[in-house]
Design an enzyme around this catalytic site. Structure first.
Site, PDB file in Angstrom:
ATOM      1  N   ARG A  69     -56.107  38.957   0.495  1.00 48.89           N
ATOM      2  CA  ARG A  69     -55.853  38.524  -0.959  1.00 48.89           C
ATOM      3  C   ARG A  69     -54.907  37.257  -1.086  1.00 48.89           C
ATOM      4  NH1 ARG A  69     -51.959  41.890  -4.870  1.00 48.89           N
ATOM      5  NH2 ARG A  69     -52.437  40.894  -6.964  1.00 48.89           N
ATOM      6  N   HIS A  73     -55.746  33.844  -3.169  1.00 51.73           N
ATOM      7  CA  HIS A  73     -54.662  33.581  -4.162  1.00 51.73           C
ATOM      8  C   HIS A  73     -54.252  32.099  -3.599  1.00 51.73           C
ATOM      9  CE1 HIS A  73     -54.095  37.483  -6.389  1.00 51.73           C
ATOM     10  NE2 HIS A  73     -55.308  37.345  -5.991  1.00 51.73           N
ATOM     11  N   ASN A  98     -49.924  38.061  -8.819  1.00 55.40           N
ATOM     12  CA  ASN A  98     -49.208  38.047  -7.464  1.00 55.40           C
ATOM     13  C   ASN A  98     -48.564  39.270  -7.096  1.00 55.40           C
ATOM     14  OD1 ASN A  98     -50.904  35.986  -6.360  1.00 55.40           O
ATOM     15  ND2 ASN A  98     -49.287  34.444  -6.727  1.00 55.40           N
ATOM     16  N   HIS A 196     -63.499  43.449  -1.151  1.00 52.56           N
ATOM     17  CA  HIS A 196     -62.823  44.366  -1.726  1.00 52.56           C
ATOM     18  C   HIS A 196     -63.294  45.702  -1.000  1.00 52.56           C
ATOM     19  CE1 HIS A 196     -62.528  42.376  -6.125  1.00 52.56           C
ATOM     20  NE2 HIS A 196     -61.529  42.050  -5.300  1.00 52.56           N
TER      21      HIS A 196
END
Length: 322
Positions: A69, A73, A98, A196
């Site tokens: 992640r 990001h 976040n 995911h």
């Protein structure tokens, strides 16, 4: 076992070839990233990073989705420049997008180990991308060659993530547009969503399916399970997106959404939309997903890197130099 190892070795070689073709065909600054960037200046960097990420993972397996992640990001907000790692009340880390993000300690440990061997040479941006690859390997996925040469950004603002990161409520059309703005295709968007399979979500991310309006397409047993876990949308429950093999980088994420058992709107929409459904179906086989994900990660990790004299090589990943 020998046959399985040989098969995975073949897939790894194939993934490396595909990734190389993706990188070589990229236009602009992406082409300045190379697979042998540290071959002379820090030849053991990937081993050092893997050792630290491995130690962190075996201590806490949630480090794997956390670092993946972080990678996403980071790259989607002003390019892959480690700006998401910078600590502070006004930096990207402070943005609500976040919230709950973690893995910083593992990246810091990897940076410290690398600095002991190669001080001032390897960027935090490159370490983050090596670490993202390593988390997939640690969760029984296929690795890939990571092109390097990124430098670290000198700006990190909490106002930037809301403008760049897609929310869980996005439908497929909005997701396609968001990824297209970063130079990624609809197919790459679906493939990257496959990460995911080792991820988690929270009750707030389900507000448009089980709170504000009950999604009539959601299976009743799934709805009941989610409502029991999330009595309110502020309940701090962490929900595994792939409920059957959360610590394995496999294709169950795609199998789940193909069966209607996606959790977030941004998951289930990928199969519900006829435009993106074929990409879900194309990644139901592990071999295809492994090689496709490798190539898509190389493409994502090549978004607007800072190279040459742009940016800096941070001494500590959480703080700018100077």
């Amino acid at each position: 076992m020998a046959v399985r190892s040989a098969a995975r070795g073949t897939m790894l070689a194939f993934a490396a070839v595909v990734a190389a073709l993706v990188l070589c065909s990229s236009a602009g600054v992406e082409a300045t990233l190379t697979y042998d960037f540290y071959s002379s200046s820090c030849p053991h960097v990937e081993y050092l990073v893997y050792q630290e990420i491995s130690k962190a993972y075996w201590n806490d397996s949630t480090v794997a989705p956390g670092i993946l992640r972080l990678s996403f990001h980071d790259c989607f907000v002003n390019g892959c420049d480690a700006s998401v790692l910078v600590a502070g009340n006004t930096t990207e880390r402070a943005a609500i997008q976040n919230a709950g993000i973690h893995g910083f300690e593992a990246i810091n440990a990897a940076k410290w180990a690398v600095e002991q061997m190669c001080p001032g040479v390897v960027s935090c941006a490159d370490i983050l991308q090596y670490a993202a690859r390593d988390t997939v390997k640690l969760t029984k996925g296929l690795g890939w060659g990571v092109p390097a040469g990124r430098r670290d950004g000198t700006v990190s603002l909490a106002t930037d993530p809301p403008l760049n990161l897609p929310p869980a409520t996005f439908n497929s059309s909005a997701l396609v547009a968001n990824f297209a703005a970063k130079g990624l295709s609809a197919e790459q968007m679906v493939i990257l969503s496959g990460s995911h399979t080792i991820g988690v979500t929270h009750c707030l991310q389900l507000r448009d399916r089980i709170f504000d309006v009950i999604d009539p397409t959601m299976p009743k047993d799934l709805l009941a399970t989610l409502q029991a876990a999330c009595p309110t949308n502020t309940t701090p429950t962490a929900l595994t997106i792939d409920r059957s093999t959360v610590d394995t980088f496999d294709t169950n994420y795609f199998s789940n959404i193909a069966s209607g058992y996606g959790l977030m709107t941004s998951d289930q929409t990928l199969f519900a939309d006829p435009a993106t459904r074929p990409y879900v179906e194309a990644n139901l086989q592990q071999g295809a997903f492994d090689s496709n994900f490798a190539a898509a990660m190389v493409a994502m990790s090549s978004i607007s890197p800072k190279v040459g004299t742009d940016g800096e090589i941070r001494h500590h990943c959480e703080y700018f130099n100077g």
